[in-house]
Design an enzyme around this catalytic site. Structure first.
Site, short mmCIF file in Angstrom:
data_model
loop_
_atom_site.label_atom_id
_atom_site.label_comp_id
_atom_site.label_asym_id
_atom_site.label_seq_id
_atom_site.Cartn_x
_atom_site.Cartn_y
_atom_site.Cartn_z
N GLU A 40 18.30 -20.78 12.73
CA GLU A 40 16.87 -21.10 12.65
C GLU A 40 16.08 -19.83 12.36
O GLU A 40 16.04 -18.92 13.19
CB GLU A 40 16.41 -21.73 13.97
N ARG A 44 7.49 -16.83 11.55
CA ARG A 44 6.53 -15.94 12.23
C ARG A 44 6.25 -14.68 11.44
O ARG A 44 5.41 -13.88 11.84
CB ARG A 44 7.08 -15.55 13.61
N LYS A 128 13.18 -30.68 20.48
CA LYS A 128 13.29 -29.35 21.06
C LYS A 128 12.51 -29.35 22.36
O LYS A 128 11.41 -29.91 22.43
CB LYS A 128 12.70 -28.34 20.07
#
Length: 205
Positions: A40, A44, A128
């Protein structure tokens, strides 16, 4: 990806923050060599989409996904870059619609019982759990298994190599997300061998 479930790819999904796109391919190769195929890459940093594109193009054994997906635009950009799954820290109706329409598996983020129930109502049973440690950790997830057995989770946030096994022991947890196998000093030193070794330990959990 043969299986449409992100949760069954590997016991641990490394959560990767790529500052320099040149690091993306060697880092991904080290993780894959260590047994962690699902990677993943969080959105950001400015390098994130190029990193996803590079891994998708050059590391065929990796299943690269995008994390920190928080808008329909993020969904479109990530899939265009080659992301094969999507992970969000939370969800809204518009974000959920975009992820459902993306054609790739996705894990919307939850931290409360009401959010879990709302996603189940939308036909989504894999999610999640974030931020895992801060939101109640193992005891919280264990308590959700009784009333909501159909929900399965990938807890992420504050999980370490020592706490991961207790999460993975829960019947409603398919995998955990973490970055402990990517220590900042190892990434800065481009010590891919150390990262591969840490990935190997994580994949054995």
């Amino acid at each position: 990806m043969t299986d449409s479930s992100v949760l069954d790819l590997a016991p641990v999904v490394p959560v990767v923050v790529v500052e320099d796109v040149a690091d993306a391919v060697p880092l991904a190769r080290a993780l894959v060599a260590g047994g962690l195929r699902a990677i993943e890459v969080t959105l950001r940093t400015p390098a994130a989409l190029d990193a996803i594109r590079a891994i998708a193009d050059e590391v065929p054994d990796a299943v690269v996904g995008a994390g920190t997906v928080i808008s329909p635009q993020n969904v479109a950009d990530s899939v265009a870059a080659g992301a094969r799954f999507l992970v969000s820290p939370g969800w809204t109706d518009s974000l959920l619609d975009a992820m459902k329409g993306s054609g790739v598996p996705f894990l919307p983020g939850v931290s409360t019982t009401s959010e879990v129930v709302a996603l189940l109502e939308h036909g989504v049973s894999e999610m999640k759990f974030f931020p895992a440690e801060a939101a109640g950790g193992v005891p919280y997830l264990k308590s959700l298994a009784g009333p909501l057995p159909q929900a399965r989770f990938c807890p992420t946030g504050g999980i370490s190599v020592t706490s991961a096994p207790s999460y993975l022991a829960l019947k409603n947890v398919g995998c955990v997300g973490g970055s402990w196998m990517l220590p900042a000093d190892a990434v800065a030193a481009k010590d891919w061998g150390r990262i591969e070794e840490l990935a190997r330990e994580a994949s054995a959990l």
